[in-house]
Write an enzyme that holds these catalytic residues in place. Structure first.
Site, short mmCIF file in Angstrom:
data_model
loop_
_atom_site.label_atom_id
_atom_site.label_comp_id
_atom_site.label_asym_id
_atom_site.label_seq_id
_atom_site.Cartn_x
_atom_site.Cartn_y
_atom_site.Cartn_z
N ARG A 57 -39.96 -17.73 -36.85
CA ARG A 57 -40.45 -19.00 -36.31
C ARG A 57 -40.10 -19.02 -34.83
NH1 ARG A 57 -38.46 -19.90 -41.38
NH2 ARG A 57 -39.67 -21.21 -42.79
N THR A 111 -41.56 -1.74 -19.70
CA THR A 111 -41.20 -2.20 -18.36
C THR A 111 -42.00 -3.43 -17.95
OG1 THR A 111 -42.82 -0.71 -17.35
CG2 THR A 111 -40.58 0.13 -17.63
N ASP A 166 -51.34 -1.18 -11.28
CA ASP A 166 -51.27 -0.91 -12.70
C ASP A 166 -52.35 -1.66 -13.48
OD1 ASP A 166 -49.21 0.85 -12.42
OD2 ASP A 166 -47.64 -0.50 -13.14
#
Length: 264
Positions: free
Chosen positions: A148, A161, A45
């Site tokens: 914050r 994912t 990927d």
């Protein structure tokens, strides 16, 4: 048809790249690294993410397909032993194009400096450059909260994912044109409050982050991380362009989720 093949750079990926180029030589295919109609990434990927950014100026003309030479990926879903079959499919034009939404990040600066615009296939994150991270979160120009904490992550549907999941965000199907904001270690006590859960925004919404104290931020877009100084505001939107994937067979998104996180 014009094509290009990118490689992770390891021996296995480089050899497969050369093998596929030789196989394409038997068809009326032209290797063109400048204006390809299809980009084949070999590696994982991360390799496909790099290819996306290399050719993001051609999203309307170019489709992507990935071969994984390691573990199954969400974008790289072909195996090396299927490369010969994939070559035939591409050469014969036997595929359809599937579109996934992208994220647009615009960084505006003080002192009149030109804004920076980025596209993300997975996500964009923002953290302080060293001091406390405090920003006002605006949704469609209305103040939502003062955040914050360690930082914030805005992801695409397909990118949910990735880092988003590790932050406790929900998984979204890539057909949903939306973006998801997740928190990184928010501060919640009697003084400070945040929503404390991921937020999903439809494509017509805009999220603006405005610095409260520190104006220097470390902003990442997928695998790229850059220090931005004198930031006035950051705007997140669902991009008006999409990435096109060349789809040759059915490989449902939820099956990829199952195979990647439950069992393969």
């Amino acid at each position: 048809m014009k094509y290009v093949i990118t490689s992770k750079g390891d021996e296995k990926s480089n050899l497969l790249r050369l093998t596929m180029i030789a196989a394409f030589g038997e068809y009326e295919m032209e290797y063109d690294a400048l204006s390809p109609e299809i980009v084949i990434s070999i590696g994982g990927d991360g390799t496909l993410l790099a290819a996306f950014h290399e050719y993001e100026h051609r999203l309307n003309e170019t489709a992507f397909v990935g071969i994984h030479t390691g573990h199954l990926g969400f974008y790289a879903d072909w195996r090396p032993n299927e490369a010969e079959k994939l070559v035939k499919y591409i050469a014969n034009g036997k595929y359809e194009k599937v579109r996934y939404p992208l994220l647009k990040t615009t960084v505006y600066y003080e002192l009149g400096k030109k804004e920076a615009v980025y596209l993300a296939l997975n996500e964009s994150t923002i953290k302080s450059s060293g001091g406390p991270f405090v920003v006002d979160v605006m949704i469609n120009e209305s103040h939502f909260e003062r955040f914050r904490g360690d930082g914030l992550c805005m992801s695409t549907p397909s990118g949910t994912t990735a880092y988003n999941k590790s932050l406790g965000g929900a998984l979204m199907h890539p057909s949903v044109k939306a973006m998801q904001l997740t928190e990184m270690a928010s501060i919640n006590n009697r003084v400070y409050r945040t929503i404390g859960s991921p937020l999903v925004f439809p494509e017509h919404h805009q999220v603006k982050l405005k610095p409260v104290n520190d104006k220097d931020f470390q902003i990442s877009v997928d695998h790229l991380s850059i220090l931005h100084r004198d930031v006035r505001e950051i705007i997140y939107e669902v991009a008006d362009v999409e990435i096109q994937f060349a789809r040759f067979r059915s490989f449902p998104f939820w099956k990829r989720v199952h195979d990647s996180f439950i069992e393969d």
